[in-house]
Design an enzyme around this catalytic site. Structure first.
Site, PDB file in Angstrom:
ATOM      1  CD  GLU A   1      25.041 -64.084  87.638  1.00 22.48           C
ATOM      2  OE1 GLU A   1      24.396 -65.087  87.998  1.00 22.48           O
ATOM      3  OE2 GLU A   1      24.615 -62.936  87.751  1.00 22.48           O
TER       4      GLU A   1
ATOM      5  CE  LYS B   1      22.347 -63.923  85.133  1.00 23.35           C
ATOM      6  NZ  LYS B   1      21.051 -64.427  85.612  1.00 23.35           N
TER       7      LYS B   1
HETATM    8  P1  13P Z   1      19.511 -59.211  87.483  1.00 25.21           P
HETATM    9  O1  13P Z   1      19.162 -59.318  86.032  1.00 25.21           O
HETATM   10  O2  13P Z   1      18.415 -58.564  88.304  1.00 25.21           O
HETATM   11  O3  13P Z   1      20.868 -58.630  87.701  1.00 25.21           O
HETATM   12  O4  13P Z   1      19.556 -60.685  88.052  1.00 25.21           O
HETATM   13  C1  13P Z   1      20.109 -61.674  87.287  1.00 25.21           C
HETATM   14  C2  13P Z   1      20.722 -62.691  88.152  1.00 25.21           C
HETATM   15  O5  13P Z   1      20.382 -63.847  88.086  1.00 25.21           O
HETATM   16  C3  13P Z   1      21.790 -62.274  89.076  1.00 25.21           C
HETATM   17  O6  13P Z   1      22.425 -63.381  89.620  1.00 25.21           O
END
Ligand code: 13P
Length: 342
Positions: free
Chosen positions: A178, A223
């Site tokens: 991510e 992500k």
């Molecule tokens: P949000 O969808 O609220 O941005 O959170 C997703 C997430 O796991 C951020 O690390």
């Protein structure tokens, strides 16, 4: 869940019409959410809230393929003693765990962070695997304005992501990779074009780092942020524009060996996050499954309905089920706005 090859786990996490529930708020972050509904941040309240979500039968069975938990939740049990991991598995979803230790100020830089947590990670992953986790999450935070991010911050954060991903795969755990280019951290006035440029650069460097650390692309889930204007930018864009920018950047940088891309919501409203995802899936022929890994956009309505009250659990589950269903349809490109009120 019998699939144990990381490629199979990754595929199951992005199966058609399903996505991931990010319920891995740290104890500090869930406090902010609870403060907004006047609920005290106790271990019992955190358990009750997560149990409400994990027992939302239709949402969990039909729309949620994986759940990201904070460490406390991975080891927690429902009020009747059933381990949360068992509840999640029984719903056909994969249990997952946030393993990073959060973003800290990056030395020698102003306004940029580095995500920590690599030291000792191999041993922690082994323990998480024994506890039932089959995927993990690590979030790198990328600042954005006219000058940031610096090359140094992109390099440090994507290198850490690649080291984390390699350790996960060694442990039989699918890494959710991510890199979040922030949409709502100050000043948050950047245009969609600036987000396009920065996201493009971050993903290019990231996939190079993943390659250098020998990460098997078939066994990761990406992500990313959507390519979107900052929340305070005077020009906001339509779902078609967000979809065009996002798909262009992803196609340029994400090899088709990656089985799935599951977006974060990042501060978008819940319907906005759904509409943008739907526009991508409805209008483009894509080599990967494109779905959701939302925290706020899946939970906000449920949190507001719940308010810490046992008698509100059914209403909160209904709100969560509605959002999960809308996003499931968006992941298939079958959502339209009229469905929101149907
Ligand atoms: P949000 O969808 O609220 O941005 O959170 C997703 C997430 O796991 C951020 O690390």
């Amino acid at each position: 869940m019998s699939a144990e090859r990381i490629e199979d786990i990754a595929k199951a996490m992005v199966m058609p019409g399903q996505g991931i529930l990010a319920a891995d708020e740290s104890t500090g972050t869930i406090k902010k959410r609870f403060d907004s509904i006047n609920v005290e941040n106790t271990e019992e309240n955190r358990r009750d809230y997560r149990e409400m979500l994990f027992r939302a039968g239709i949402a969990m069975n039909e729309r949620i393929s994986g759940v990201i938990m904070f460490e406390e939740t991975l080891y927690q049990k429902a009020a009747d003693g059933t381990p949360f991991v068992d509840l999640i598995r029984a719903a056909g979803a994969v249990p997952g765990i946030k393993v990073d230790k959060g973003a800290q100020a990056l030395a020698g830089r102003s306004g940029e962070t580095i995500t920590e947590g690599l030291d000792g990670l191999r041993d922690r992953l082994k323990a998480y695997h024994e506890a039932g986790a089959r995927f993990a999450k690590w979030r790198a935070v990328i600042s954005i304005n006219d000058i940031l991010p610096t090359t140094g911050a992109i390099k440090a954060n994507t290198h850490a992501l690649a080291r984390y991903a390699a350790l996960c795969q060694e442990a039989g755990i699918v890494p959710i990779v991510e890199p979040e280019v922030q949409m709502d951290a100050d000043p948050a006035d950047h245009t969609i074009e600036r987000c396009h440029e920065v996201t493009d650069e971050v993903l290019r460097v990231l996939f190079n780092e993943l390659h250098e650390q020998n990460v098997k692309l078939e066994g990761i889930i990406l992500k990313p942020n959507m390519v979107i204007a900052g929340s305070k930018c005077s020009k906001q864009n339509t779902p078609d524009e967000v979809a065009a920018h996002t798909v262009a950047v992803l196609k340029r940088n994400v090899p088709s060996a990656v089985p799935g891309i599951a977006f974060l919501s990042g501060g978008q409203s819940d319907v906005e996050a759904t509409a943008n995802l739907a526009a991508m899936n409805a209008n483009y022929d894509l080599p990967w499954s494109l779905t959701y890994s939302y925290g706020r956009a899946l939970q906000a309505a449920a949190l507001n309905a719940w308010r810490g009250k046992a008698e509100q659990v059914a209403a909160a589950q209904e709100a969560f089920t509605h959002r999960a269903k809308m996003n499931g349809l968006a992941a298939k490109g079958e959502w339209n706005e009229a469905m929101e009120n149907a």
